[in-house]
Motif scaffolding. Structure first.
Motif, PDB file in Angstrom:
ATOM      1  N   LEU A 107      41.169  52.119  31.584  1.00 18.67           N
ATOM      2  CA  LEU A 107      42.218  51.536  32.419  1.00 18.67           C
ATOM      3  C   LEU A 107      42.746  52.509  33.475  1.00 18.67           C
ATOM      4  N   GLU A 108      41.955  53.513  33.833  1.00 17.87           N
ATOM      5  CA  GLU A 108      42.291  54.347  34.974  1.00 17.87           C
ATOM      6  C   GLU A 108      41.989  53.521  36.226  1.00 17.87           C
ATOM      7  N   SER A 109      42.902  53.512  37.190  1.00 15.30           N
ATOM      8  CA  SER A 109      42.724  52.642  38.354  1.00 15.30           C
ATOM      9  C   SER A 109      41.436  52.971  39.096  1.00 15.30           C
ATOM     10  N   LEU A 110      40.843  51.923  39.647  1.00 13.49           N
ATOM     11  CA  LEU A 110      39.650  52.092  40.482  1.00 13.49           C
ATOM     12  C   LEU A 110      40.089  52.574  41.861  1.00 13.49           C
ATOM     13  N   ASP A 111      39.157  52.749  42.769  1.00 19.63           N
ATOM     14  CA  ASP A 111      39.417  53.308  44.095  1.00 19.63           C
ATOM     15  C   ASP A 111      40.189  52.304  44.964  1.00 19.63           C
ATOM     16  N   PHE A 112      41.519  52.301  44.824  1.00 16.69           N
ATOM     17  CA  PHE A 112      42.351  51.344  45.548  1.00 16.69           C
ATOM     18  C   PHE A 112      42.529  51.715  47.013  1.00 16.69           C
ATOM     19  N   GLU A 113      42.127  52.909  47.408  1.00 18.51           N
ATOM     20  CA  GLU A 113      42.230  53.284  48.814  1.00 18.51           C
ATOM     21  C   GLU A 113      41.201  52.543  49.658  1.00 18.51           C
ATOM     22  N   TYR A 114      40.016  52.337  49.120  1.00 15.60           N
ATOM     23  CA  TYR A 114      38.925  51.722  49.879  1.00 15.60           C
ATOM     24  C   TYR A 114      38.540  50.321  49.396  1.00 15.60           C
ATOM     25  N   TYR A 115      39.088  49.879  48.261  1.00 13.14           N
ATOM     26  CA  TYR A 115      38.761  48.564  47.699  1.00 13.14           C
ATOM     27  C   TYR A 115      40.049  47.851  47.295  1.00 13.14           C
ATOM     28  N   GLN A 116      40.044  46.533  47.398  1.00  9.92           N
ATOM     29  CA  GLN A 116      41.186  45.732  46.943  1.00  9.92           C
ATOM     30  C   GLN A 116      41.062  45.575  45.425  1.00  9.92           C
ATOM     31  N   THR A 117      41.768  46.411  44.685  1.00  3.87           N
ATOM     32  CA  THR A 117      41.652  46.411  43.225  1.00  3.87           C
ATOM     33  C   THR A 117      42.941  45.987  42.533  1.00  3.87           C
ATOM     34  N   ASN A 118      43.950  45.567  43.300  1.00  4.20           N
ATOM     35  CA  ASN A 118      45.217  45.152  42.687  1.00  4.20           C
ATOM     36  C   ASN A 118      45.939  44.150  43.565  1.00  4.20           C
ATOM     37  N   LEU A 119      46.794  43.379  42.933  1.00  4.18           N
ATOM     38  CA  LEU A 119      47.672  42.430  43.616  1.00  4.18           C
ATOM     39  C   LEU A 119      49.028  42.480  42.934  1.00  4.18           C
ATOM     40  N   ASN A 120      50.063  42.044  43.653  1.00  4.73           N
ATOM     41  CA  ASN A 120      51.377  41.931  43.035  1.00  4.73           C
ATOM     42  C   ASN A 120      52.109  40.715  43.598  1.00  4.73           C
ATOM     43  N   HIS A 121      53.377  40.578  43.219  1.00  6.23           N
ATOM     44  CA  HIS A 121      54.138  39.387  43.616  1.00  6.23           C
ATOM     45  C   HIS A 121      54.365  39.294  45.118  1.00  6.23           C
ATOM     46  N   HIS A 122      54.143  40.362  45.863  1.00  2.00           N
ATOM     47  CA  HIS A 122      54.260  40.318  47.317  1.00  2.00           C
ATOM     48  C   HIS A 122      52.921  40.091  48.008  1.00  2.00           C
ATOM     49  N   THR A 123      51.842  40.580  47.419  1.00  3.22           N
ATOM     50  CA  THR A 123      50.555  40.561  48.122  1.00  3.22           C
ATOM     51  C   THR A 123      49.644  39.399  47.739  1.00  3.22           C
ATOM     52  N   ALA A 124      49.898  38.757  46.609  1.00  2.00           N
ATOM     53  CA  ALA A 124      49.027  37.671  46.150  1.00  2.00           C
ATOM     54  C   ALA A 124      49.275  36.395  46.949  1.00  2.00           C
ATOM     55  N   ALA A 125      48.206  35.675  47.232  1.00  2.00           N
ATOM     56  CA  ALA A 125      48.310  34.345  47.835  1.00  2.00           C
ATOM     57  C   ALA A 125      48.652  33.368  46.713  1.00  2.00           C
ATOM     58  N   VAL A 126      49.695  32.564  46.929  1.00  4.51           N
ATOM     59  CA  VAL A 126      50.161  31.613  45.925  1.00  4.51           C
ATOM     60  C   VAL A 126      49.746  30.208  46.338  1.00  4.51           C
ATOM     61  N   GLU A 127      49.238  29.438  45.375  1.00  2.15           N
ATOM     62  CA  GLU A 127      48.833  28.054  45.640  1.00  2.15           C
ATOM     63  C   GLU A 127      50.071  27.192  45.904  1.00  2.15           C
ATOM     64  N   ASP A 128      49.882  26.008  46.464  1.00  2.00           N
ATOM     65  CA  ASP A 128      50.993  25.097  46.761  1.00  2.00           C
ATOM     66  C   ASP A 128      51.798  24.733  45.526  1.00  2.00           C
ATOM     67  N   ASP A 129      51.150  24.702  44.352  1.00  2.00           N
ATOM     68  CA  ASP A 129      51.851  24.353  43.110  1.00  2.00           C
ATOM     69  C   ASP A 129      52.529  25.557  42.455  1.00  2.00           C
ATOM     70  N   GLY A 130      52.499  26.727  43.097  1.00  2.00           N
ATOM     71  CA  GLY A 130      53.144  27.921  42.569  1.00  2.00           C
ATOM     72  C   GLY A 130      52.241  28.784  41.701  1.00  2.00           C
ATOM     73  N   SER A 131      51.031  28.353  41.457  1.00  3.06           N
ATOM     74  CA  SER A 131      50.115  29.114  40.612  1.00  3.06           C
ATOM     75  C   SER A 131      49.387  30.182  41.434  1.00  3.06           C
ATOM     76  N   VAL A 132      48.816  31.135  40.716  1.00  2.00           N
ATOM     77  CA  VAL A 132      48.024  32.199  41.340  1.00  2.00           C
ATOM     78  C   VAL A 132      46.645  32.188  40.696  1.00  2.00           C
ATOM     79  N   ARG A 133      45.630  32.242  41.532  1.00  2.00           N
ATOM     80  CA  ARG A 133      44.244  32.348  41.062  1.00  2.00           C
ATOM     81  C   ARG A 133      43.706  33.676  41.575  1.00  2.00           C
ATOM     82  N   VAL A 134      43.228  34.501  40.645  1.00  2.00           N
ATOM     83  CA  VAL A 134      42.644  35.792  40.973  1.00  2.00           C
ATOM     84  C   VAL A 134      41.154  35.707  40.661  1.00  2.00           C
ATOM     85  N   VAL A 135      40.330  36.229  41.567  1.00  2.00           N
ATOM     86  CA  VAL A 135      38.884  36.213  41.379  1.00  2.00           C
ATOM     87  C   VAL A 135      38.398  37.666  41.324  1.00  2.00           C
ATOM     88  N   VAL A 136      37.900  38.072  40.161  1.00  2.00           N
ATOM     89  CA  VAL A 136      37.347  39.416  39.982  1.00  2.00           C
ATOM     90  C   VAL A 136      35.835  39.302  40.118  1.00  2.00           C
TER      91      VAL A 136
END
Length: 143
Positions: free
Chosen positions: A73-102
Motif C-alpha cells: 500500500l505504498e503509493s504509486l507514482d502519483f506525480e506522473y500517473y492519476q493514481t488517486n481521487l478525492n471528494h474534490h477531484t472525482a467526477a460524480v454521476e447525476d444520481d450522486g454516485s461515484v464510479r472509479v475504473v482501475v
C-alpha cells in the motif's frame, strides 16, 4: 490466471473523537489512525484488457479519498500517473454516485485510476467524519 479484485472494510471507526476526551491514549484510540476515519482495503490482479470497477455513493463527510498502491500500500507514482481521487477531484454521476475504473490502460472514463504499469497492487478507500459507511460495489470487466 483468473482476474481478481477484492475490497474489504478492515478498519471501521471504533471510537468517536468526543469519546476520547475522557480516555486519552486509550486502546480504542490506537486501533485506527483516527477515530473518525474508516478504511476499506483491496487488492487487484488485472490483465492488460481488464478493469476493476468500484462504485459507491459517498456519504456526507469531511473528506474521502481512494488511492492505488503497491502490495504494501505504498503509493504509486502519483506525480506522473492519476493514481488517486478525492471528494474534490472525482467526477460524480447525476444520481450522486461515484464510479472509479482501475485499469492498466486508459478506458476513457473521467475517474480512471492508472495502475502505472502494475498488474497487481493495493487500494485504500477512506472516509473521514462520515456518520455511516456506504455500500461499495466491485467487479472486474473486460475493457
Amino acid at each position: 490466471m483468473t482476474p481478481t479484485a477484492t475490497l474489504t472494510n478492515n478498519h471501521p471507526p471504533t471510537t468517536r473523537q468526543s469519546d476520547l476526551k475522557n480516555t486519552p491514549n486509550s486502546r480504542e484510540e490506537s486501533e485506527t489512525p483516527h477515530p473518525d476515519t474508516s478504511y476499506n482495503y483491496g487488492y487487484f490482479d488485472l490483465g492488460p484488457d481488464e478493469a476493476w470497477i468500484i462504485e459507491f455513493e459517498p456519504p456526507e463527510c469531511e473528506y474521502w479519498n481512494i488511492q492505488l498502491g503497491n502490495h504494501w500500500l505504498e503509493s504509486l507514482d502519483f506525480e506522473y500517473y492519476q493514481t488517486n481521487l478525492n471528494h474534490h477531484t472525482a467526477a460524480v454521476e447525476d444520481d450522486g454516485s461515484v464510479r472509479v475504473v482501475v485499469a492498466r490502460q486508459d478506458p476513457g472514463h473521467p475517474n480512471w485510476l492508472d495502475t502505472a504499469g502494475h498488474a497487481r497492487g493495493g487500494l485504500a478507500l477512506r472516509w473521514v467524519g462520515a456518520d455511516n459507511e456506504p455500500e461499495v460495489r466491485c467487479r472486474v470487466e473486460e475493457l
